[in-house]
Design an enzyme around this catalytic site. Sequence first.
Site, PDB file in Angstrom:
ATOM      1  N   LYS A  77       0.657  -1.379  -0.020  1.00  0.00           N
ATOM      2  CA  LYS A  77      -0.153   0.133  -0.057  1.00  0.00           C
ATOM      3  C   LYS A  77       0.844   1.144   0.086  1.00  0.00           C
ATOM      4  CE  LYS A  77      -4.002  -2.176   1.857  1.00  0.00           C
ATOM      5  NZ  LYS A  77      -4.896  -2.490   3.292  1.00  0.00           N
ATOM      6  N   LYS A  89     -10.352  -2.492  -5.198  1.00  0.00           N
ATOM      7  CA  LYS A  89     -10.951  -1.550  -5.055  1.00  0.00           C
ATOM      8  C   LYS A  89      -9.957  -0.383  -5.164  1.00  0.00           C
ATOM      9  CE  LYS A  89     -13.694  -2.328  -1.982  1.00  0.00           C
ATOM     10  NZ  LYS A  89     -13.991  -3.854  -1.568  1.00  0.00           N
ATOM     11  N   LYS A 118      -3.923  -8.517  -8.524  1.00  0.00           N
ATOM     12  CA  LYS A 118      -4.874  -9.122  -7.877  1.00  0.00           C
ATOM     13  C   LYS A 118      -6.285  -7.926  -7.801  1.00  0.00           C
ATOM     14  CE  LYS A 118      -6.375  -8.665  -2.892  1.00  0.00           C
ATOM     15  NZ  LYS A 118      -6.145  -8.085  -1.750  1.00  0.00           N
TER      16      LYS A 118
END
Length: 205
Positions: free
Chosen positions: A110, A192, A189
């Site tokens: 992230k 959202k 993968k």
Amino acid sequence: MRILSGIQPSGVLHIGNYFGMMRPAIELQKEGETFYFIADYHALTSVRDPKALRENSRRVALDFLACGLDPERAALFRQSDVPQVTELAWILSTVAPTGLLERAHSYKDKLARGLAPTVGLFSYPVLMAADILIYDSDAVPVGKDQKQHIEIARDLAVKINETFGQVFKLPQPRINPDTQVVPGLDGQKMSKSYRNNIDIFGDEK
């Protein structure tokens, strides 16, 4: 057997959510006690609009029911409705090694994608461990990418048990080999946050 899993209300659910978490959760309703939660605290790492978070949480519940969740067999609830989870997260954080959290794949991924390195994002695995351990979960159906978080939960359970005596069970991940990782439109993968998803109830286009 007690089974637990959760799903973030961070946006419209997609087919990766369905094959990775929702369908396995629905199929497991007949195998034991099942507890499924809407992870609204986890979603705060990316959703800051209270109105959107409430609406997303409501939509997740409706989608789960539409896909076959039976409220007579399974408990479906919001993470924030159980304040003891965040209390346990603090207790677990007192024994959680910083290095263990620094090695979390999801945190590094992230950051690489531009998310701000907040304490909440860093300690995400500790809150997830609290989610799992507080219900004495035996099995946690997850995608392959979440396996490390179950391992972290087990590590923290061992540390608590060694420090305070036998308190927690050691949960096991349940990973469907047919849907370990559901690819998105770009081959990565489906997520959202990656904007490569196909909505569960999207139009045919």
